[in-house]
Motif scaffolding. Structure first.
Motif, PDB file in Angstrom:
ATOM      1  N   SER A  40      36.867  40.862  43.633  1.00 29.72           N
ATOM      2  CA  SER A  40      36.329  39.813  42.756  1.00 29.72           C
ATOM      3  C   SER A  40      36.611  38.404  43.250  1.00 29.72           C
ATOM      4  CB  SER A  40      36.898  39.935  41.340  1.00 29.72           C
ATOM      5  OG  SER A  40      36.932  41.270  40.947  1.00 29.72           O
ATOM      6  N   SER A  41      36.393  38.153  44.537  1.00 29.94           N
ATOM      7  CA  SER A  41      36.506  36.770  45.012  1.00 29.94           C
ATOM      8  C   SER A  41      35.106  36.181  45.111  1.00 29.94           C
ATOM      9  CB  SER A  41      37.191  36.722  46.366  1.00 29.94           C
ATOM     10  OG  SER A  41      36.243  36.838  47.391  1.00 29.94           O
ATOM     11  N   ASN A  58      39.099  42.022  38.843  1.00 28.18           N
ATOM     12  CA  ASN A  58      38.580  42.155  37.476  1.00 28.18           C
ATOM     13  C   ASN A  58      38.834  43.561  36.960  1.00 28.18           C
ATOM     14  OD1 ASN A  58      36.567  43.823  38.414  1.00 28.18           O
ATOM     15  ND2 ASN A  58      34.904  42.396  38.078  1.00 28.18           N
ATOM     16  N   ASN A  72      37.528  46.438  39.063  1.00 34.25           N
ATOM     17  CA  ASN A  72      38.045  46.527  40.418  1.00 34.25           C
ATOM     18  C   ASN A  72      39.468  47.045  40.464  1.00 34.25           C
ATOM     19  OD1 ASN A  72      37.093  46.142  42.986  1.00 34.25           O
ATOM     20  ND2 ASN A  72      36.635  44.008  42.656  1.00 34.25           N
ATOM     21  N   CYS A  91      38.785  32.842  33.232  1.00 34.41           N
ATOM     22  CA  CYS A  91      37.638  33.691  32.932  1.00 34.41           C
ATOM     23  C   CYS A  91      38.094  34.943  32.179  1.00 34.41           C
ATOM     24  CB  CYS A  91      36.948  34.122  34.211  1.00 34.41           C
ATOM     25  SG  CYS A  91      36.175  32.772  35.065  1.00 34.41           S
ATOM     26  N   TYR A  92      37.230  35.427  31.287  1.00 31.49           N
ATOM     27  CA  TYR A  92      37.646  36.553  30.437  1.00 31.49           C
ATOM     28  C   TYR A  92      37.836  37.848  31.194  1.00 31.49           C
ATOM     29  CZ  TYR A  92      32.583  37.440  30.467  1.00 31.49           C
ATOM     30  OH  TYR A  92      31.313  37.657  30.858  1.00 31.49           O
ATOM     31  N   ASN A  93      37.220  37.958  32.379  1.00 30.78           N
ATOM     32  CA  ASN A  93      37.237  39.249  33.068  1.00 30.78           C
ATOM     33  C   ASN A  93      38.217  39.276  34.234  1.00 30.78           C
ATOM     34  OD1 ASN A  93      36.312  41.841  33.122  1.00 30.78           O
ATOM     35  ND2 ASN A  93      34.672  41.434  34.568  1.00 30.78           N
ATOM     36  N   ILE A  94      39.072  38.270  34.361  1.00 34.66           N
ATOM     37  CA  ILE A  94      39.941  38.183  35.542  1.00 34.66           C
ATOM     38  C   ILE A  94      41.378  38.541  35.174  1.00 34.66           C
ATOM     39  CG2 ILE A  94      40.992  36.488  37.110  1.00 34.66           C
ATOM     40  CD1 ILE A  94      38.350  37.375  38.137  1.00 34.66           C
ATOM     41  N   ILE A 114      32.560  42.478  40.845  1.00 33.15           N
ATOM     42  CA  ILE A 114      32.967  41.086  41.053  1.00 33.15           C
ATOM     43  C   ILE A 114      32.643  40.248  39.837  1.00 33.15           C
ATOM     44  CG2 ILE A 114      33.015  39.229  42.739  1.00 33.15           C
ATOM     45  CD1 ILE A 114      32.432  40.958  44.765  1.00 33.15           C
ATOM     46  N   HIS A 115      32.263  40.867  38.735  1.00 33.31           N
ATOM     47  CA  HIS A 115      31.929  40.041  37.571  1.00 33.31           C
ATOM     48  C   HIS A 115      33.176  39.319  37.085  1.00 33.31           C
ATOM     49  CE1 HIS A 115      30.153  38.572  33.993  1.00 33.31           C
ATOM     50  NE2 HIS A 115      31.043  39.183  33.250  1.00 33.31           N
ATOM     51  N   ARG A 116      33.089  37.974  37.009  1.00 32.90           N
ATOM     52  CA  ARG A 116      34.257  37.198  36.602  1.00 32.90           C
ATOM     53  C   ARG A 116      34.041  36.527  35.244  1.00 32.90           C
ATOM     54  NH1 ARG A 116      33.276  34.327  42.075  1.00 32.90           N
ATOM     55  NH2 ARG A 116      31.361  35.380  41.576  1.00 32.90           N
ATOM     56  N   GLY A 117      32.753  36.296  34.900  1.00 32.92           N
ATOM     57  CA  GLY A 117      32.471  35.619  33.628  1.00 32.92           C
ATOM     58  C   GLY A 117      32.454  34.117  33.787  1.00 32.92           C
ATOM     59  N   LEU A 118      31.792  33.655  34.869  1.00 39.07           N
ATOM     60  CA  LEU A 118      31.784  32.216  35.161  1.00 39.07           C
ATOM     61  C   LEU A 118      30.936  31.421  34.190  1.00 39.07           C
ATOM     62  CD1 LEU A 118      31.505  32.149  39.011  1.00 39.07           C
ATOM     63  CD2 LEU A 118      33.431  31.609  37.588  1.00 39.07           C
TER      64      LEU A 118
END
Lengths: 163, 359
Positions: free
Chosen positions: A19-20, A62, A65, A98-101, B41-45
């Motif tokens: 997730s980069s 995330n 991952n 971010c909510y998913n990190i 890779i979804h981060r929620g940007l």
């Protein structure tokens, strides 16, 4: 070359993008190409975790991952070294809110070397790998030492039994 | 009827710098169906616009993807500028064009290298990336960053390129173009490359249009779409014609990108020659109130930033549609019928950028 003089073997690297933004990943690939050319030190980028000594990982991980990263880490044989490349891999960086990190590789697997930068430059990445090589040799030494002590203990025990 | 088996492809795969997962349904060695699954890779940007001020979000937009970084920032800035009725100075528009085209050059050379690697042509991979380094040197010299530049901002650009450097860039373009042409010659005329690519993963013009393909993937199937034709930044002044091929196979997709490298060099040359004097930015006052669909042409195709502001310093909503997302239906169409050994080549032929796709 002097910094590499202790290097007895060819360390193989496994690179994974957790997730980069891709910036660090293309810089990792740039290390392999003619300008930086880490292959001259015997460092090879492999796709197979079972062949790898060093796990080079980018991004803040995330939810989806996380499992993949754990899986890859477990598949790499001991001794192994983990390098977290870039600001996101260290703390989550620009994406930390971010909510998913998850926020940093060390939340999921143990990390030995942190490479700073957003994006990390190829020179910094190579520096990180050189540092990791030292740690790898150290770990290998410790493992060999532990195996020797175990072996000696076993011999001593056998000797004790026979008398 | 042969037995069907499912082969997982990815997320961690040697040919992919980024994780995407495909379930390949095979009959013997032949792919009959490909089922993609994304989300690694979804981060929620998009939600981050509510936490960052609209002027700061440019740097987040730039980090949607490390390869298309400058054009993401450009597309976002143009959207905000449109909502706030900001007129960008001419010199800034030209500088943005030069950096956009440098991004396209380094992205296409990167892709050509990865593509060569996917067909097992290691030497060509190294040569492409060697050439790419000279583009990165220019980017580093003029912006300070190799892949993440951080020069675009709402209201203009943050750095100027001095006349001396512009002259130097102009001088170096001719030898650089010659090297690119030597490289492109291998991609376009080498027998082994042709043998590997021609007739592989064909999608026709109508089908490509119906699937909503964008960028080089669409242009290789004969659909002449290129957002640069709308004339944003300085493309309207410089004049521009999209590169179109008609075969719709992997070879055509490769040819479009090789020819776009030459076209980008030409655009940079003309932008340097016609560079106007003047300021590089305007002062930004107030906050955005309104909505706009901002579009720009990335190396991979059309990117859309939908931005809505409600008069506060944070935007209310951002929605980003990236080119790879639009091209994944094309990929699902291309794979059936291909041999398992050709799958990496076909997957790479749409130039997948997963960081963009998942944001």
């Amino acid at each position: 070359m002097s910094t590499m003089a202790f290097l007895k073997r060819s360390p193989w690297i496994l690179h994974y993008d957790a997730s980069s933004c891709n910036g660090c990943d293309i810089e990792v690939l740039a290390c392999l190409t003619p300008l930086y050319d880490v292959e001259r030190f015997g460092i090879i980028n492999t796709g197979n975790p079972k062949h790898a000594d060093i796990l080079l990982i980018t991004g803040g991980i995330n939810a989806q991952n996380r499992e993949v990263v754990e899986n890859i880490y477990e598949q790499i044989p001991e001794p192994k070294v983990v390098i977290a490349v870039g600001a996101c891999a260290a703390t989550g960086g620009v994406f930390r809110e971010c909510y998913n990190i998850v926020g940093g590789i060390d939340k999921v697997i143990p990390v030995d070397v942190y490479v700073p930068g957003c994006a990390a430059r190829p020179e910094q990445i190579i520096d990180g790998v050189v540092k990791a090589l030292g740690i790898l040799e150290e770990k290998r030494g410790k493992m060999a030492g532990a195996a020797r002590t175990k072996e000696e203990a076993r011999h001593a025990e056998q000797a004790g039994e026979s008398t | 009827m042969p037995e069907r088996i499912i082969v997982p492809f990815g997320p961690q795969h040697p040919v992919l710098p980024e994780p995407i997962h495909l379930d390949l349904v095979l009959e013997d060695e032949k792919v009959v169906e490909a089922i993609p699954s994304i989300g690694y890779i979804h981060r929620g940007l998009e939600q981050l616009v509510q936490k960052r001020e609209y002027t700061e979000y440019v740097y987040v937009a730039e980090r949607i993807c490390g390869i298309c970084s400058f054009i993401h920032a450009l597309c976002y800035s143009q959207g905000v500028e449109h909502i706030m009725d900001i007129e960008v100075p001419d010199r800034a528009r030209y500088l943005r064009t030069i950096w956009s085209e440098c991004s396209r050059l380094h992205s296409h050379l990167l892709w050509l290298g990865l593509f060569a690697d996917s067909m097992g042509f290691e030497n060509l991979f190294m040569r492409s990336w060697q050439l790419r380094e000279s583009v990165l040197d220019v980017l580093e010299d003029t912006t300070g960053g190799r892949v993440i530049q951080g020069t675009c901002k709402v209201g203009g650009v943050r750095r100027d390129i001095g006349q001396e450097k512009l002259d130097e860039m102009h001088r170096e373009l001719d030898p650089f173009e010659q090297k690119c042409r030597d490289l492109g010659d291998v991609f376009l005329n080498d027998e082994t490359v042709k043998y590997r690519l021609q007739g592989l993963g064909i999608v026709g013009k109508d089908e490509a249009y119906a699937l909503g393909a964008v960028g080089p993937t669409a242009r290789a199937s004969g659909v002449p779409v290129d957002i640069r034709e709308t004339g944003y930044a300085a493309y309207g002044d410089i004049g521009f014609k999209p590169v179109v091929e008609t075969a719709g196979d992997c070879y055509a997709r490769c040819a479009v990108r090789v020819k776009e490298v030459y076209a980008s060099i030409d655009i940079i040359r003309r932008a340097i020659e016609e560079m106007p004097e003047g300021p590089i930015d305007v002062k930004v006052k107030g906050t955005p109130d309104g909505e706009y669909f901002s579009r720009a042409e990335q190396p991979r195709g059309e990117v859309v930033h939908y931005l809505r502001g409600d008069g506060s310093k944070h935007l209310a909503r951002a929605r980003i549609r990236t080119p790879t997302l639009a091209n994944i239906p094309m990929l699902v169409k291309m794979l059936p019928g291909a041999q398992l050994a050709d799958v990496p080549v076909v997957v790479l032929s749409i130039d997948p950028c997963i960081s963009c796709t998942e944001r």
